[in-house]
Structure formats: structure tokens, C-alpha cells
Enzyme design. Structure first.
Site, PDB file in Angstrom:
ATOM      1  CE  LYS A   1      53.609  52.028  50.491  1.00 14.86           C
ATOM      2  NZ  LYS A   1      52.206  51.546  50.471  1.00 14.86           N
ATOM      3  CG  ASN A   2      53.285  47.954  51.870  1.00 15.67           C
ATOM      4  OD1 ASN A   2      52.846  49.101  51.857  1.00 15.67           O
ATOM      5  ND2 ASN A   2      53.445  47.227  50.776  1.00 15.67           N
TER       6      ASN A   2
ATOM      7  CB  CYS B   1      43.707  52.409  43.188  1.00 18.90           C
ATOM      8  SG  CYS B   1      44.643  50.898  43.141  1.00 18.90           S
TER       9      CYS B   1
ATOM     10  NE  ARG C   1      45.157  47.488  45.516  1.00 19.38           N
ATOM     11  CZ  ARG C   1      46.189  48.158  45.999  1.00 19.38           C
ATOM     12  NH1 ARG C   1      46.560  49.284  45.446  1.00 19.38           N
ATOM     13  NH2 ARG C   1      46.853  47.717  47.042  1.00 19.38           N
TER      14      ARG C   1
ATOM     15  CG  ASP D   1      54.390  46.495  46.120  1.00 17.76           C
ATOM     16  OD1 ASP D   1      53.469  46.604  45.300  1.00 17.76           O
ATOM     17  OD2 ASP D   1      54.202  46.555  47.361  1.00 17.76           O
TER      18      ASP D   1
ATOM     19  CB  ILE E   1      49.566  40.708  42.210  1.00 17.73           C
ATOM     20  CG1 ILE E   1      50.658  39.656  42.468  1.00 17.73           C
ATOM     21  CG2 ILE E   1      48.840  41.091  43.504  1.00 17.73           C
ATOM     22  CD1 ILE E   1      50.222  38.393  43.162  1.00 17.73           C
TER      23      ILE E   1
ATOM     24  NE  ARG F   1      49.711  56.975  48.381  1.00 15.59           N
ATOM     25  CZ  ARG F   1      48.690  56.197  48.114  1.00 15.59           C
ATOM     26  NH1 ARG F   1      48.070  56.319  46.963  1.00 15.59           N
ATOM     27  NH2 ARG F   1      48.262  55.299  48.969  1.00 15.59           N
TER      28      ARG F   1
HETATM   29  C1  UD1 Z   1      49.341  44.986  49.679  1.00 11.19           C
HETATM   30  C2  UD1 Z   1      50.383  46.054  49.610  1.00 11.19           C
HETATM   31  C3  UD1 Z   1      50.745  46.381  48.170  1.00 11.19           C
HETATM   32  C4  UD1 Z   1      51.140  45.118  47.430  1.00 11.19           C
HETATM   33  C5  UD1 Z   1      50.084  44.031  47.605  1.00 11.19           C
HETATM   34  C6  UD1 Z   1      50.485  42.712  47.006  1.00 11.19           C
HETATM   35  C7  UD1 Z   1      50.008  47.406  51.561  1.00 11.19           C
HETATM   36  C8  UD1 Z   1      49.540  48.711  52.117  1.00 11.19           C
HETATM   37  N1  UD1 Z   1      49.883  47.257  50.253  1.00 11.19           N
HETATM   38  O1  UD1 Z   1      48.168  45.495  49.060  1.00 11.19           O
HETATM   39  O2  UD1 Z   1      51.825  47.316  48.168  1.00 11.19           O
HETATM   40  O3  UD1 Z   1      51.290  45.409  46.053  1.00 11.19           O
HETATM   41  O4  UD1 Z   1      49.820  43.829  49.007  1.00 11.19           O
HETATM   42  O5  UD1 Z   1      51.699  42.280  47.532  1.00 11.19           O
HETATM   43  O6  UD1 Z   1      50.494  46.554  52.274  1.00 11.19           O
HETATM   44  N2  UD1 Z   1      41.823  41.034  46.281  1.00 11.19           N
HETATM   45  C9  UD1 Z   1      40.510  40.646  46.083  1.00 11.19           C
HETATM   46  N3  UD1 Z   1      39.648  40.681  47.145  1.00 11.19           N
HETATM   47  C10 UD1 Z   1      40.046  41.075  48.395  1.00 11.19           C
HETATM   48  C11 UD1 Z   1      41.394  41.461  48.589  1.00 11.19           C
HETATM   49  C12 UD1 Z   1      42.260  41.428  47.511  1.00 11.19           C
HETATM   50  O7  UD1 Z   1      40.130  40.279  44.975  1.00 11.19           O
HETATM   51  O8  UD1 Z   1      39.224  41.088  49.312  1.00 11.19           O
HETATM   52  C13 UD1 Z   1      42.771  40.998  45.137  1.00 11.19           C
HETATM   53  C14 UD1 Z   1      43.290  42.384  44.795  1.00 11.19           C
HETATM   54  O9  UD1 Z   1      42.422  43.076  43.949  1.00 11.19           O
HETATM   55  C15 UD1 Z   1      44.606  42.052  44.121  1.00 11.19           C
HETATM   56  C16 UD1 Z   1      45.078  40.810  44.872  1.00 11.19           C
HETATM   57  O10 UD1 Z   1      43.925  40.265  45.502  1.00 11.19           O
HETATM   58  O11 UD1 Z   1      44.386  41.750  42.768  1.00 11.19           O
HETATM   59  C17 UD1 Z   1      46.157  41.067  45.901  1.00 11.19           C
HETATM   60  O12 UD1 Z   1      45.709  42.021  46.820  1.00 11.19           O
HETATM   61  P1  UD1 Z   1      46.227  42.100  48.316  1.00 11.19           P
HETATM   62  O13 UD1 Z   1      47.248  41.042  48.574  1.00 11.19           O
HETATM   63  O14 UD1 Z   1      45.039  42.161  49.207  1.00 11.19           O
HETATM   64  O15 UD1 Z   1      46.967  43.503  48.305  1.00 11.19           O
HETATM   65  P2  UD1 Z   1      46.771  44.729  49.281  1.00 11.19           P
HETATM   66  O16 UD1 Z   1      46.675  44.268  50.695  1.00 11.19           O
HETATM   67  O17 UD1 Z   1      45.707  45.637  48.749  1.00 11.19           O
END
Ligand code: UD1
Length: 420
Positions: free
Chosen positions: A22-23, A118, A123, A307, A329, A399
Site C-alpha cells: 500500500k505505502n 488523524c 501529523r 505500523d 513515531i 483501507r
Molecule cells: C508513513 C506511512 C505510515 C507509517 C509512517 C511511519 C504512508 C502512506 N504512510 O506515514 O503508514 O506509519 O510513514 O513509518 O506511507 N511529521 C512532522 N512533520 C512533517 C511530517 C511528519 O512532524 O512534516 C511527524 C509525524 O507527525 C509523525 C512522524 O513525523 O509523528 C512520522 O511521520 P512520517 O514519517 O511523515 O509518516 P507518514 O509519511 O505520514
């Protein structure tokens, strides 16, 4: 809203084919926005998030063709006619934010709804936005939308991410493929799905090096072209079914599963008393002895994936001894705990850690899914529990997991979907 009815207590045995990740697939679909030529993706999982992403891309004007008619091979092509990603889609699926970089790089402008928080945490997307600003984008926030403009195109720069965010790495990676000059992304996320995206982008004509190393270097090119790419197998789906073999004391052959994508997960399973063997095209997982408690801390890849945290928590709730699970995370990713406790687990949460005292057995109960991975932890608990578990709000599961009830039932699980 569908429900699952599970009668627990059956050891799972048999083969499960692991679907496309998916990711990875979601980002690969978005990569289709970077070219007007046809990008053909094979091994696309048939899950609701992919349907949502198709809807988002189609409303940007591109076509998404289901080549084989079974949802497994999609071709993205055509021109972008609309650079707005609307609230009703972005609020449904946070990965929608990933269209921001590609739209900006291709069209010089984009207006994308802010995703908001969410269930698992707030996030924010600050790293996405700061990185795009470093590439020369002008960004403002207005009415819940991100307005981004780069009328003269993006220009490469050195971007240091304060945290190895998966989404920020991917957004900046895709945008910088079409930026002028060289971009360096320092402290880039190293998840295997990013390596899959890099492989696809390079096969579309991008010039990216450093995949998997934590520093990505991108030499911008004028345009990308079409290609055909096969989506990598889903390591989280694979790890989830490994937990199903473990919690039921069974044996599963997970076809397409790769131990090298699951490093920390495999090590933790082994520590907990589960046997894992890599075969040519499959991962064989079995448990014959008792499950033992282990300590886990979630970390960016190659650490233990957030995850997989909920699924391990279900498994550890019936292990001998105590376990400690620390979530680093996402700040609110223990919503499965009260539900597991309703089934007889003994889990206490203290801030970002949960202490699990293993119990001999769980008992079936009506429980409610709260997010994608939490939903599966309740299925796992239901598979091991005595009696009947009724899991409601299965849409969370749909999903991201393909054909759950079929895959589990063919290995001996008693699980049935009831449509309301
Ligand atoms: C992706 C995955 C999700 C997985 C996560 C961590 C997809 C669609 N989703 O989510 O399944 O759980 O990686 O492995 O691929 N953060 C900030 N600012 C930002 C971006 C992120 O503070 O601009 C924080 C987030 O709130 C979170 C952490 O960084 O606490 C990790 O987020 P991130 O690695 O960006 O996860 P996603 O890409 O949202």
C-alpha cells in the site's frame, strides 16, 4: 458498515500471497503526475486507499486505466487540468498531501487541502512545506488550504530534514526530479517503499542516487517519461500474517515475503520464540513452543516499524512474562489497548510506553476498529481468543488490507464478513 465475526482457537496453516505494498503503490500512483506519458503499475493492491488515490488523480485531470480489469494493473496518463486537491478527498486519506510536490514541479502551482490530524496523532506537514520552500516555492496557508506557487520552476537545494519523515522525503524527492540543478535530501527516510519509488522514478528518467542511504541526491531533469513498474510486496501485510501464524501457534508460508524488508520484525519474532525462514519466494513462519515477552521500541526504518506495533501488542498479550512497547513515531497509537483489554489482555499505558503482562488466554468480545493497523491487532486477538469476537468498523481495515477474510479463511481461520 461491515463487521467481522471471528471464532478463535484455530491454528492457521497454509499459504498466503502477499499483495503489493500500500505505502509504495500510493506514491507510485502519484509519480504518474510527473509525466504526461503512460506509467503502468503492476501488482497494485486492491484496497480502498488505492481507490481514493485514483479518485484524487482523476479529479486532477489524468486518466487511471484498469488495464486487466481486475484492479491489479493501472496505467496513469494524460494531462493535468486541475491543480486543486480538495478537502473531501485529502481529509479521507493523508497520503493525498503527496500530490503537492509533483503538481508544483509540473504545473508551477498547487492548492492542496491541509490534511489535519488523524486518530493516531496530529501529523503536521511542516517538513513537506519547508522543504518545498527551500526549492523555491512560495507557500501560504489560507482557508484550510496550502497555496503553493513556483511560477519560474523549482530550483535544487540542500535540504536537511529534522526527522526522517517518510512523506516529506517522498514529496521532496518527487518535486526535485523536475527542479533545476541538484537537490540533496539529508536525513532522508530509508523505508524500502522509498527505494521502490526511487527505482520507478529512475526508470522514468530521473537521476537519483543514494537510495536507502539516508542521503538522496537528485540531479533535476527537464521531463520524465513513461515506464512499467511492479509494486514491491507489502512488508507490513507480511509481518501482520507472520503475527497470525505466531499468535495461533500455526505455520504460514507468506508468498512474496522478504526477510530483508522486515529485519527488525524478524529479529523480534525470533526473540519471542517464533521461527522464521526465508525460502526462495516466500517467508515461512511457525511457532511450536511458547511465546515469550519482548521489549519493542518503534523507530524509523530499519528500526521496528510503528505500523507493526499494534499487531505485536496483540501477540505479546498472550506471551509468557512481561513486554514493554514504546511508541516513538505517533503520539496516540495505543487505541487498540482498551479493546484488547476488553478481551482479557493486561496492558497498562504509561505515556508513550505500554506494559503488557502476558495472560494465558483471551476471550472473544465485541470490539471496535479505530485505525488500520489497530483493526488487525483485534483480528489477531480474535483468532487466538476463546469464543466469538465481533469486530465492527471494518472499513478501517479495508483501507489497507486486501481480501483479509479470504486469505485467513483459506488457512483455517473461522472469519466471516457480515454486511449491514
Ligand atoms: C508513513 C506511512 C505510515 C507509517 C509512517 C511511519 C504512508 C502512506 N504512510 O506515514 O503508514 O506509519 O510513514 O513509518 O506511507 N511529521 C512532522 N512533520 C512533517 C511530517 C511528519 O512532524 O512534516 C511527524 C509525524 O507527525 C509523525 C512522524 O513525523 O509523528 C512520522 O511521520 P512520517 O514519517 O511523515 O509518516 P507518514 O509519511 O505520514
Amino acid at each position: 458498515m461491515d463487521r467481522f465475526i471471528i471464532h478463535g482457537g484455530h491454528r492457521l496453516r497454509g499459504d498466503i500471497v502477499i499483495g503489493g505494498a500500500k505505502n509504495a503503490a500510493l506514491k507510485l500512483l502519484v509519480a504518474g503526475l510527473l509525466t504526461s506519458e503512460r506509467l503502468v503499475l503492476r501488482n497494485v493492491p486492491r484496497i480502498a486507499d488505492i481507490t481514493t488515490m485514483r479518485r484524487l488523480l482523476e479529479q486532477h485531470g489524468v486518466t487511471v486505466e484498469d488495464i486487466e480489469g481486475d484492479g491489479g494493473t493501472l496505467a496513469i496518463g494524460g494531462n493535468i487540468t486541475n491543480t486543486v486537491a480538495p478537502y473531501d478527498i485529502v481529509s479521507q486519506m493523508r497520503a493525498s498531501i503527496l500530490v503537492l510536490g509533483p503538481l508544483l514541479a509540473r504545473c508551477g502551482e498547487a492548492r492542496v487541502s491541509l490534511p489535519g490530524g488523524c486518530a493516531i496523532g496530529t501529523r503536521p506537514v511542516d517538513m513537506h512545506l519547508k522543504g518545498l520552500e527551500a526549492l523555491g516555492a512560495e507557500i501560504s496557508l489560507e482557508g484550510g488550504y496550502i497555496n503553493a506557487r513556483a511560477p519560474r520552476g523549482l530550483v535544487g537545494d540542500r535540504i536537511v530534514l529534522p526527522f526522517a519523515s517518510v512523506g516529506a522525503t517522498e514529496n521532496l524527492l518527487m518535486a526535485s526530479c523536475l527542479a533545476r540543478g541538484r537537490t540533496e535530501i539529508i536525513n532522508a527516510a530509508r523505508e524500502p517503499e522509498i527505494a521502490d519509488l526511487v527505482a520507478c522514478l529512475n526508470s522514468m528518467g530521473a537521476r537519483i542516487t543514494g537510495s536507502g542511504s539516508g542521503t538522496l541526491t537528485i540531479e533535476g531533469v527537464e521531463a520524465l517519461h513513461g515506464t512499467t513498474h511492479s509494486v514491491m510486496p507489502d512488508r507490513i501485510e507480511c509481518g501482520t500474517y507472520a503475527c497470525a501464524a505466531a499468535i495461533t501457534g500455526g505455520e504460514l508460508r507468506l508468498i512474496g515475503g522478504r526477510a530483508d524488508h522486515l529485519g527488525a520484525v524478524v529479529r523480534t519474532l525470533e526473540e519471542a520464540g517464533v521461527e522464521v525462514f526465508q525460502e526462495d519466494d516466500a517467508l515461512r513462519v511457525r511457532r511450536t513452543g511458547a511465546l515469550r515477552g519482548v521489549d519493542i521500541m518503534t523507530e524509523p526504518y530499519p528500526g521496528f516499524p510503528t505500523d507493526m506495533q499494534a499487531q505485536f501488542m496483540a501477540m505479546l498479550s498472550v506471551a509468557e512474562g512481561a513486554s514493554m512497547v514504546t511508541e516513538t513515531i505517533f503520539e496516540n497509537r495505543f487505541m487498540h489497548v482498551p479493546e484488547l483489554n476488553r478481551m482479557g489482555a493486561r496492558i497498562n499505558v504509561h505515556g508513550s510506553s505500554a506494559i503488557i503482562r502476558g495472560v494465558h488466554s483471551l476471550s472473544g468480545a465485541p470490539v471496535m476498529a479505530t485505525d488500520l493497523r489497530a483493526s488487525f491487532s483485534l483480528i489477531l486477538a480474535g483468532l487466538a481468543a476463546h469464543g466469538e469476537t465481533i469486530l465492527s468498523r471494518v472499513y478501517h481495515l479495508d483501507r489497507g488490507y486486501e481480501a483479509v477474510e479470504r486469505k485467513l479463511a483459506q488457512c483455517g481461520a473461522q472469519i466471516e464478513r457480515v454486511k449491514d
